[in-house]
Design an enzyme around this catalytic site. Structure first.
Site, short mmCIF file in Angstrom:
data_model
loop_
_atom_site.label_atom_id
_atom_site.label_comp_id
_atom_site.label_asym_id
_atom_site.label_seq_id
_atom_site.Cartn_x
_atom_site.Cartn_y
_atom_site.Cartn_z
N ASN A 1 4.58 13.12 7.06
CA ASN A 1 3.72 13.61 5.99
C ASN A 1 2.30 13.61 6.54
O ASN A 1 1.71 12.55 6.76
CB ASN A 1 3.85 12.73 4.75
CG ASN A 1 2.95 13.22 3.61
OD1 ASN A 1 1.85 13.71 3.83
ND2 ASN A 1 3.41 13.07 2.38
N GLU B 1 3.39 17.81 2.88
CA GLU B 1 1.99 17.89 2.41
C GLU B 1 1.11 18.67 3.40
O GLU B 1 0.04 18.20 3.79
CB GLU B 1 1.41 16.50 2.13
CG GLU B 1 1.96 15.88 0.85
CD GLU B 1 1.01 14.88 0.21
OE1 GLU B 1 0.08 15.34 -0.48
OE2 GLU B 1 1.20 13.66 0.41
N ASP C 1 9.48 12.81 3.22
CA ASP C 1 8.81 11.78 2.42
C ASP C 1 9.62 11.64 1.14
O ASP C 1 9.54 12.50 0.27
CB ASP C 1 7.38 12.21 2.13
CG ASP C 1 6.65 11.22 1.24
OD1 ASP C 1 7.27 10.24 0.79
OD2 ASP C 1 5.45 11.45 0.97
N ASN D 1 9.38 9.19 -1.06
CA ASN D 1 8.65 8.49 -2.12
C ASN D 1 9.52 7.45 -2.83
O ASN D 1 9.38 7.23 -4.05
CB ASN D 1 8.02 9.48 -3.10
CG ASN D 1 6.61 9.89 -2.66
OD1 ASN D 1 5.80 9.05 -2.26
ND2 ASN D 1 6.31 11.17 -2.73
N ASP E 1 9.35 7.04 4.16
CA ASP E 1 9.70 8.24 4.95
C ASP E 1 10.98 7.93 5.70
O ASP E 1 11.05 6.96 6.47
CB ASP E 1 8.55 8.57 5.91
CG ASP E 1 7.26 8.86 5.15
OD1 ASP E 1 7.05 10.02 4.79
OD2 ASP E 1 6.49 7.90 4.89
N ASP F 1 -2.20 9.20 5.73
CA ASP F 1 -1.79 7.88 5.22
C ASP F 1 -0.33 7.55 5.61
O ASP F 1 0.09 6.41 5.45
CB ASP F 1 -2.03 7.74 3.71
CG ASP F 1 -1.57 8.93 2.89
OD1 ASP F 1 -1.21 9.98 3.47
OD2 ASP F 1 -1.58 8.81 1.66
N HIS F 2 0.39 8.54 6.14
CA HIS F 2 1.76 8.32 6.65
C HIS F 2 1.76 8.41 8.17
O HIS F 2 0.90 9.05 8.78
CB HIS F 2 2.71 9.40 6.13
CG HIS F 2 2.89 9.42 4.65
ND1 HIS F 2 4.05 9.04 4.03
CD2 HIS F 2 2.05 9.80 3.66
CE1 HIS F 2 3.94 9.19 2.73
NE2 HIS F 2 2.73 9.64 2.46
#
Length: 261
Positions: free
Chosen positions: A7, A34, A149, A151, A221, A250-251
């Site tokens: 991501n 994303e 991802d 989530n 992930d 952030d990933h």
DNA sequence: ATGGTAGTCTAACTA
């Protein structure tokens, strides 16, 4: 064959990181989430110059998924599917393609915001639709990888603090984990857990509150693989290095290594 | 301390 998911949280911002990581890690296939780019703005040429073919579906500002594949080692993608068939969704979250006999499904699962919210309800409906479609895909394509991802953190080993990330929290709630288990019950395995792994390894850390510095992360992930592929998986892991780079996503990338058939 | 940061886009949303 190295297959990864990342991501990137805006491919516009993260293209230099992606190019650096492709050169460094030499993955064969990378599923991105994303991208936050309309198709007309996707950097297909820059990736082609780096030796990677791209398939993508995006939109402005939010969401967007893509799969890049190394031209020197992977056949051209075929049978490209955008979105979950029969599930009306204005958000660009799903992309599938076949590379030879290997089917790749890239998912950017709905975040859900908060348990009980409207977005949470959408997350669970989305996961139910994904489940039924992936069941059909699995029947058609025994050599299947579902990655992205999710989530959802699979269990307590995948969160820095199970007291915070509990059965009532978003990303770890009972219904979310049950939905993930439903996908695994189709005959998919979380490749990361096929191997002994160090504790406290995560794939996402909140930008806020110095989450990465304090390793306050989650493993959300995932790279899931079908039973037919399981004997060929020789390694799996998380590459946390890109998260240390300047202005990171952030990933961080997660990956598996697949031996030749 | 009920915050904090980042991306898209310049207000407010999503994460």
């Amino acid at each position: 064959m190295k297959i990864a998911s990342w991501n990137v949280n805006s491919l516009n911002v993260r293209l230099p990181h992606l190019l650096d990581w492709l050169a460094q890690a030499q993955p064969d296939i990378v599923a991105l989430q994303e991208t936050k780019l309309e198709d007309a703005k996707f950097p297909a040429e820059a990736l082609a110059q780096a030796g990677y073919h791209s398939v993508f579906t995006g939109q402005k500002t939010y969401n967007g998924v893509a799969i890049v594949s190394r031209m020197s080692s992977v056949p051209e993608p075929e049978d490209i599917q955008i979105g979950i068939p029969g599930f009306e969704d204005p958000q660009a979250r799903v992309l599938a393609a076949s590379y030879g006999g290997l089917r790749i499904i890239d998912l950017y699962v709905v975040n859900g915001q908060a348990v009980g919210s409207e977005k949470y309800d959408y997350k669970l409906r989305w996961l139910a639709a994904a489940h039924d479609w992936i069941a059909a895909e699995h029947a058609r394509h025994p050599e299947l990888i579902v990655l992205g991802d999710f989530n959802i953190a699979p269990d307590d080993r995948d969160v820095h603090d199970p007291a915070i990330w509990n059965e009532n929290s978003i990303l770890t709630s009972t219904a979310e984990r049950a939905a993930l288990q439903g996908l695994l019950d189709l005959g998919l395995v979380d490749s990361y857990r096929l191997f002994e792994q160090p504790p406290e390894q995560f794939s996402w850390w909140d930008y806020r509150a110095a989450g990465f510095r304090r390793n306050l992360g989650l493993r959300i992930d995932l790279v899931l693989a079908s039973q037919a592929l399981k004997p060929r998986i020789s390694a799996a892991g998380i590459d946390r290095e890109p998260r240390t780079w300047e202005r990171p996503s952030d990933h961080t990338p997660v990956w598996l290594e697949l031996a030749p058939a």
